[in-house]
Structure formats: structure tokens, C-alpha cells
Design a protein around this motif. Sequence first.
Motif, PDB file in Angstrom:
ATOM      1  N   LEU A  26       0.965  -1.058   0.297  1.00 19.34           N
ATOM      2  CA  LEU A  26       0.101   0.032   0.017  1.00 19.34           C
ATOM      3  C   LEU A  26       0.212   0.987  -0.327  1.00 19.34           C
ATOM      4  N   LEU A  27       2.180   0.913   0.618  1.00 19.09           N
ATOM      5  CA  LEU A  27       2.849   2.864   0.404  1.00 19.09           C
ATOM      6  C   LEU A  27       3.596   2.734  -1.161  1.00 19.09           C
ATOM      7  N   PRO A  28       3.325   3.877  -0.851  1.00 20.92           N
ATOM      8  CA  PRO A  28       4.563   5.173  -2.302  1.00 20.92           C
ATOM      9  C   PRO A  28       5.651   4.563  -1.838  1.00 20.92           C
ATOM     10  N   ARG A  29       6.762   4.844  -3.030  1.00 23.05           N
ATOM     11  CA  ARG A  29       8.404   3.871  -2.528  1.00 23.05           C
ATOM     12  C   ARG A  29       8.509   5.450  -1.515  1.00 23.05           C
ATOM     13  N   TYR A  30       8.970   5.206  -0.733  1.00 21.58           N
ATOM     14  CA  TYR A  30       9.804   5.893   0.441  1.00 21.58           C
ATOM     15  C   TYR A  30      11.006   5.620   0.648  1.00 21.58           C
ATOM     16  N   ASN A  31      11.745   6.089   0.460  1.00 20.66           N
ATOM     17  CA  ASN A  31      13.015   5.974   1.162  1.00 20.66           C
ATOM     18  C   ASN A  31      13.829   5.540   2.097  1.00 20.66           C
ATOM     19  N   TYR A  32      13.105   6.518   3.809  1.00 24.16           N
ATOM     20  CA  TYR A  32      13.162   5.957   4.611  1.00 24.16           C
ATOM     21  C   TYR A  32      12.504   5.149   6.074  1.00 24.16           C
ATOM     22  N   SER A  33      10.770   5.867   5.112  1.00 22.40           N
ATOM     23  CA  SER A  33       9.787   5.664   6.414  1.00 22.40           C
ATOM     24  C   SER A  33       8.953   4.384   5.975  1.00 22.40           C
ATOM     25  N   ALA A  34       9.782   3.463   5.182  1.00 24.44           N
ATOM     26  CA  ALA A  34       8.779   1.882   4.816  1.00 24.44           C
ATOM     27  C   ALA A  34       8.332   1.493   5.936  1.00 24.44           C
ATOM     28  N   LEU A  35       9.124   1.344   7.189  1.00 19.56           N
ATOM     29  CA  LEU A  35       8.589   0.359   7.970  1.00 19.56           C
ATOM     30  C   LEU A  35       7.844   0.963   9.169  1.00 19.56           C
ATOM     31  N   TYR A  36       8.306   2.195   9.017  1.00 22.36           N
ATOM     32  CA  TYR A  36       6.977   3.359   9.933  1.00 22.36           C
ATOM     33  C   TYR A  36       5.962   3.102   9.342  1.00 22.36           C
ATOM     34  N   GLY A  37       5.536   3.278   8.033  1.00 26.36           N
ATOM     35  CA  GLY A  37       4.650   3.511   7.141  1.00 26.36           C
ATOM     36  C   GLY A  37       3.874   1.971   7.519  1.00 26.36           C
ATOM     37  N   VAL A  38       4.376   1.077   7.502  1.00 27.52           N
ATOM     38  CA  VAL A  38       4.131  -0.850   7.504  1.00 27.52           C
ATOM     39  C   VAL A  38       3.215  -0.254   8.606  1.00 27.52           C
ATOM     40  N   ARG A  39       4.091   0.066   9.794  1.00 30.57           N
ATOM     41  CA  ARG A  39       3.615   0.081  11.496  1.00 30.57           C
ATOM     42  C   ARG A  39       2.755   0.953  11.303  1.00 30.57           C
ATOM     43  N   GLN A  83      13.092  13.111   7.932  1.00 33.49           N
ATOM     44  CA  GLN A  83      11.585  14.011   9.216  1.00 33.49           C
ATOM     45  C   GLN A  83      10.569  14.578   7.749  1.00 33.49           C
ATOM     46  N   ILE A  84      10.889  14.812   6.392  1.00 29.41           N
ATOM     47  CA  ILE A  84      10.042  15.524   5.982  1.00 29.41           C
ATOM     48  C   ILE A  84       8.989  13.557   5.287  1.00 29.41           C
ATOM     49  N   GLU A  85       9.685  12.608   5.048  1.00 30.55           N
ATOM     50  CA  GLU A  85       8.708  11.984   4.462  1.00 30.55           C
ATOM     51  C   GLU A  85       8.266  11.147   5.272  1.00 30.55           C
ATOM     52  N   MET A  86       8.582  11.166   6.952  1.00 29.30           N
ATOM     53  CA  MET A  86       8.021  10.528   7.770  1.00 29.30           C
ATOM     54  C   MET A  86       6.366  11.684   8.358  1.00 29.30           C
ATOM     55  N   GLU A  87       6.950  13.329   7.857  1.00 29.52           N
ATOM     56  CA  GLU A  87       5.924  13.751   7.891  1.00 29.52           C
ATOM     57  C   GLU A  87       4.457  13.674   6.754  1.00 29.52           C
ATOM     58  N   ILE A  88       4.743  12.717   5.582  1.00 31.78           N
ATOM     59  CA  ILE A  88       3.881  12.451   4.219  1.00 31.78           C
ATOM     60  C   ILE A  88       3.540  10.795   5.236  1.00 31.78           C
ATOM     61  N   ALA A  89       4.526  10.397   5.293  1.00 35.32           N
ATOM     62  CA  ALA A  89       3.930   9.061   5.789  1.00 35.32           C
ATOM     63  C   ALA A  89       2.973   8.805   6.492  1.00 35.32           C
ATOM     64  N   CYS A  90       2.976  10.076   7.490  1.00 38.78           N
ATOM     65  CA  CYS A  90       1.982   9.936   8.922  1.00 38.78           C
ATOM     66  C   CYS A  90       0.534  10.673   8.467  1.00 38.78           C
TER      67      CYS A  90
END
Length: 445
Positions: free
Chosen positions: A108-121, A163-170
Amino acid sequence: MEPIRINALCSTTDLRNKLESHRNEEFTLIITGNEKIDLSAEAIRRMKQVARNTGASMVYSDFYTIDRCGAIGRHPNIAYQEGSLRDDFCFGPVTLWRTAELLDAAWLLPRYNYSALYGVRLVCSHFSPILHIPEYLYSVHTGVANPGEKQFDYVNPRNRAVQIEMEIACTSFLHYINAHLSRTPEEVDVSYGEFPVEVSVIIPVRDRVRTIADAVKSALSQQTPFPFNVIVVDNHSTDGTTGLLNEIAAADPRVIHIIPETRTLGIGGCWNLAVNHPACGRFAVQLDSDDLYSSPSTLLSIAKRFYSEHCAMVIGAYTLTDFDGKTIPPGLIDHIEWSQSNGRNNALRINGLGAPRAFYTPILREIGIPDVSYGEDYALGLRISRQWKIGRIFESLYRCRRWEGNSDANLSLEKANTNNYYKDWLRTMELRARINLNRSLLKND
């Protein structure tokens, strides 16, 4: 079961590739970091048992630490809540996931560089619960006393891309669960009403004889075209603070020295007492009893921002210093991650909003302040941002002094866990309030 080792800041592609070899397995064990882990077959069996019995999407446990000298310590974790949205939540390096849900979330995730584990959680937590096992199931060989995110890492400029990518994921997750605030926040006519002064500096204090005079002097030295006062709520000090404040108040009528009738107030209760006092001004501005304003124009800058942006709350930036005022790492804490377009949504992800904090007094009186001594300011930021506009000043207005007497100096892991659990609870309550708000708005449209 062969575990997957992966960096906590991994990419979507890397995570998907790692998961492919586990596609047909019921569970996937993920280990983050490079530390040596002592994990028994019995520990894995216990994790699987809990996951099967509860239907959890992910389980994690407490663990032991073994330092370089072989000393054994305990690392308890806290329970995951609906509002545990911060990206630095500590699960420990070992987590067990239900593979089907993990794969579904990963795709379901887009192509993150850093936030994949955070996003799936985040996504998995919506599928089914994430559960904490309050048992010590493994050991981590580490020279670090408390493994995990260091304080202020989330505002370190070097981590900005992360942090920018984490914000996008959240933000994406908030949309997914209908908790995202999309409407423009309300502006406030801060000119409304009559007040004895324009600004009141609020200083709760207990046993700070070493620092309180400096704090009050910093407030009194402010240069403004409007009248202001300093309301000091002396929470039954026993170290000489009370006598010192009596002398200061006797010498300057702008200082209002209050001693509560009750001895049970936290910092939030002291604030409630101050803002409901008849001497409180139009704007209530925070100053901790061991901190200082950066310049004599701090109050003027804050008042101007209230009028120019019609906001209910103004938050500044601060500089970390030692007791003598020398800047210490990481220096300026500006929370530049706040944006007018998405700051109030991203506030659910980060653990703090900045300082000094200032409020339009009528709104503060209306909503009240939680009577606690940690997180009361964060609770106000979440509540106010849900409805009203918050103004930001990204220049340093405040010197936050770190010394051995600070209430947050050298926090034990247990105390840090207590603080983090409370902030996660605040996020849970706010998350539910925002979901309910969006439902009611949808009904009325």
C-alpha cells in the motif's frame, strides 16, 4: 524461523524485497540495527503464541541489555496505543509480524526512501492491534544504556529529509483513518475584551531558589509599549524560593506572587490558577522557573504575532544552553517542520511543539489545562490546533537552560516511559476527537 535484518530507516523497495522470501510464512521476525541479539526459540514461540491468541498484527516485548563490561540491565517498553503515532516509538530491535498483513501494508505504501517500516507499522496498527508483551524475552548487547531515539533527534537539521518523509507517511495515514484536518483553522479576534494588562508572563515554580530571580528579572526586563506583569505561582517551595519572591514582589508591583491553597497542584494546575487570576492579561506567555528570554523584545514579538495572524496560540523557538548561557548541542530548536498547511496534523507525530508558548487568555480559560507536570503544554497545542490557528516564530526567543537541577535532567528510563505513555494517551484522545469532528462535518455537509 530465519529473521529479517533491516535498517529502521529503510526504503519501500528494500522492505518488499526482504519480505518476498517470507511470503508463505505465517509470521516474519524483523530485527533492526546491528547489535548482537540473544533470542531463544522459546522467546519466538512466546511471541507467536501471543500473536495467534490475540490476532495481533505485530508483537514486541521488553528486553535485557548487556553492556561492554557484561553488566545486565532491563529495558521495559510501554504499551502501544491508538495514538502512538510518533516515529520514534521504541519497540526494541526485535518485532514479530503477521506476514500477510505486513505484505499488504508494504504494497500500500508509495516509494519511500526512509519511512517504509514506519509506514507499514501505521497501516498494520489499523488492520489489527500491535501488542506489547511485558516480559523480558531477549537480550541486546550494547554499550548504550537506553537504546532508541535520542532526545531532539527529530529536530536535528541533518535529519530533515527523513522528517519530511515521516510527515508524509503520517499525514497519509491520518487521511486513511479519517483523522486528517483539512479545513482552514479558525482565526481569533484577539482585540476583543478588556484586560488589566496586555501580557502576563506565567512562571510556575517549586524549589528553584538558585534560578527564580534570574527568570523573573528576564521577564521584568522586557521592553514593550504596553503594560505587562509577571504572575509567579509558588507551589509551596521549601528552599527559600518563597522568601526571595516576597522580596522581589515587594520591590516591583508588576510581580504577582501567588501561593495556592492546595498542595496537590501540578504545573497545569498552577497555570489554571494564574490564567484565571483577575490580574491575568490578554495574552499569557510561558517562562519556566530556570529559563530566560533571549532578548528584551520577546513579549513584543509575541504580541505582534497574535494581532497579525489572529491566532489563539503563538509558539516560538528556543536555544539550549548550559547554566551559564553557553549554547549546547543541538543549539537552536526551531521546530521548522511546522507548516501552516500541515503543522496541526504533523503535531500528532512529533513529541513537542516548541517554546516559549503563548496563549490568548479567553481561549485558555475556556478549554482549561490538564493538571499534570508533564505534557500539559503539548495537550494544549493539540487541542488548540484542532480548532484555531497557531502562529509560529522561528527565531530564538528563549534560552532553555540545562543543568543538574532540571526536572527533565537525567530522566530514568521508567520516568521517560511514563512521560511517553502519557503523551501517546494525549494523542489517542486527540485522534479520536478529530475523527469524531470529521464525521460530524461530513454529516453537516
